[in-house]
Design a protein around this motif. Structure first.
Motif, short mmCIF file in Angstrom:
data_model
loop_
_atom_site.label_atom_id
_atom_site.label_comp_id
_atom_site.label_asym_id
_atom_site.label_seq_id
_atom_site.Cartn_x
_atom_site.Cartn_y
_atom_site.Cartn_z
N ALA A 202 0.83 -1.31 -0.14
CA ALA A 202 -0.04 0.10 0.02
C ALA A 202 1.05 1.16 -0.12
CB ALA A 202 -0.88 0.06 1.26
N VAL A 235 1.42 3.45 -6.41
CA VAL A 235 1.12 2.17 -5.80
C VAL A 235 1.83 0.90 -6.73
CG1 VAL A 235 -0.61 0.28 -5.59
CG2 VAL A 235 -1.17 2.67 -4.94
N ARG A 274 -4.69 5.84 3.00
CA ARG A 274 -4.03 4.50 2.79
C ARG A 274 -4.65 4.03 1.32
NH1 ARG A 274 -5.64 -0.04 2.63
NH2 ARG A 274 -7.67 0.12 4.02
N SER A 276 -4.33 0.95 -1.58
CA SER A 276 -3.92 -0.10 -2.22
C SER A 276 -4.48 -0.39 -3.47
CB SER A 276 -3.86 -1.35 -1.29
OG SER A 276 -5.21 -1.52 -0.67
#
Length: 524
Positions: A202, A235, A274, A276
């Motif tokens: 992440a 990412v 965050r 991901s």
């Protein structure tokens, strides 16, 4: 350069319109939505709004390939706000269909239609705009659709352990410079990425609005949320050989679809993110405030690369502001007109030259223009070659530099040979402005008598039928709706055949591509 405009220090908000209540409307209490009305018989709700280049002013800071475009995050914020007014609390699904380009002039009418919830608790919605031009009744464009839902309240994810111990800092000094190279053009309001860290699976980041800027009545300001999407470019992804790589170049990628979006708190000016990517092309995000308390959850967000031509098309069309046009021959009154003056070279029938001289025009030379006999293709080639040679000779003759060229077409206007001749003459007119006049005529005595007056109008192309003069003008293409008599957009049958003359040229090729990609035409 972006200045500290009025909306930097104090966001513009709409005052309550006291006339809404008398019109059966309720104030929507959102910067992009003016009013809401509950539709009769449980048919749902209709939200209205208006967009322009200066309202909201911050759209000027969000350009993609040079076109100011309402960001997808603005749809998210207004939908989350509208959801609370219809008894929902989450965006179940949101799919973007067409870019919402902001017009340089004028405004767009905004409509959000939310249907009543179905048996599963989902309420379908659609977002539309059309130019704020009621005189031409342009068609509505659907920019996004999906469903809202009422789900059990969730607390969201906290991000209090900050930054994560196993994450490494990311250098951001040239981050937005790379964005510009790829087609993004963001003002300071949208350049909100302050710091970032990369973990094993992440990316973590801090996002902030400029100092002194407040989100106002937005649940989460679209510029702040848009900046929260930018770390997605950092990412790690799987390369063609299976290695982990970081996207640093490529085309612009914009939101295409969202799911599971919920807002837990409002008023944030700084965020912790965050992000991901559990599956290629789709990210999941947790959004918290500066203290780590949950602000938003984004269950899934799919990004797609953007074709620059689609943005250019969105801006020029502006959801119907630039409609299709056709040539419309409009009648002109010859009463009070004087005949043409000056010297003329005629390319046409010899009888026309005699008539012009009899009417007092100085016809200094005549070149014959007749459609030869034979097969259609041979006739077409022969007429075009003869006309081209005649035009080139006249235009190259210095002794005729002050003479205008008159091309009088044969009466058989539906002949392909004459059609080719018309295209040839118009090309010559483009190269020699105000030098050549093209005349369509029926060969009648009345039209012959009216020709000197028609030439006196100064029009580059005219048509005469029984002495009546018409000239070409552009007119919008509309078809009547037989039930409402309202002009509607022209539709094309994907199973039909479209014939493009000049289809191998630059414009013809672009038109062919547009017919295939936009209208689904399969037979060209």
């Amino acid at each position: 350069p972006f200045q500290r405009n009025r909306y930097w220090l104090k966001p513009a908000t709409r005052s309550t319109d006291t006339g809404l209540a008398s019109a059966g409307l309720t104030t929507a209490h959102h910067p992009l939505l003016t009013a809401v009305i509950e539709l009769p018989d449980g048919k749902g709700h209709l939200f209205t709004g208006r967009l322009s280049a200066d309202d909201p002013a911050w759209t000027s800071e969000h350009e993609i390939y040079g076109a100011p475009v309402l960001p997808g995050t603005a749809f998210v914020d207004l939908l989350l706000h509208a959801a609370t007014q219809v008894g929902c609390n989450r965006i179940d699904e949101l799919t973007h269909h067409a870019f919402l380009a902001i017009p340089e002039q004028g405004a767009l009418q905004l409509r959000l239609v939310i249907e009543p919830a179905d048996g599963t608790g989902r309420a379908a919605f659609a977002v539309y705009t059309r130019p704020d031009d009621t005189t031409t009744a342009p068609a509505w464009t659907c920019h996004a659709s999906g469903s809202l839902v009422t789900a059990p309240e969730a607390d969201g994810e906290s991000l209090t352990a900050w930054p994560p111990a196993d994450a490494t800092p990311v250098e951001l000094s040239d981050f937005y410079a790379h964005f510009i190279e790829r087609g993004y053009h963001y003002g300071p309001l949208f350049q909100g990425l302050r710091s970032a860290w990369r973990g094993a699976d992440a990316v973590y980041a801090e996002i902030a609005l400029p100092d002194g800027f407040e989100p106002g009545e937005y649940g989460i300001h679209p510029a702040l949320l848009d900046a929260a999407l930018h770390p997605g470019a950092l990412v790690p992804r799987t390369g063609p050989d299976g290695e982990r790589v970081v996207e640093a170049t490529g085309h612009v990628r914009l939101p295409f679809s969202w799911s599971g979006v919920a807002l837990h708190a409002t008023g944030a000016t700084r965020l912790r993110i965050r992000v991901s990517e559990p599956t290629p092309g789709t990210v999941t995000m947790a959004v918290a405030d500066a203290a780590g308390a949950p602000v938003m959850t984004i269950g899934a967000l799919t990004m797609r690369e953007v074709d620059p031509s689609r943005l250019a098309e969105a801006r020029s069309a502006l959801s119907g502001a630039a409609p299709l046009y056709r040539v419309d021959w409009q009648e002109q009154d010859l009463a009070g007109r004087g005949p043409a003056t000056g010297s003329w070279v005629l390319l046409g029938d010899a009888a026309v030259a005699v008539a012009l001289r009899a009417a007092g025009l100085d016809c200094v030379r005549h070149l014959d223009l007749t459609v030869p006999e034979g097969e259609e293709i041979e006739r077409t080639h022969a007429l075009a070659a003869g006309a081209l040679a005649a035009l080139q000779d006249v235009l190259a003759d210095e002794a005729l530099a002050d003479a205008r060229v008159l091309v009088v077409l044969p009466p058989e206007t539906d002949s392909p040979a004459v059609g080719v001749l018309v295209g040839l003459v118009r090309s010559a007119q483009a190269e020699h402005p105000d030098r050549i006049v093209l005349v369509h005529q029926d060969g009648s005595e009345a039209s012959g008598a009216a020709l000197p007056l028609a030439l006196g109008t100064g029009e580059p192309e005219v048509a005469l039928s029984e002495g009546t003069l018409t000239v070409p003008r552009l007119a919008r293409v509309v078809t009547p709706d037989t039930t409402t008599d309202t002009p509607t957009a022209v539709t094309l049958d994907p199973n039909g055949t479209v014939l493009i003359t000049g289809g191998t040229g630059t414009l013809g090729s672009l038109l062919a591509q547009h017919l295939v990609t936009t209208h689904g035409i399969r037979h060209l």
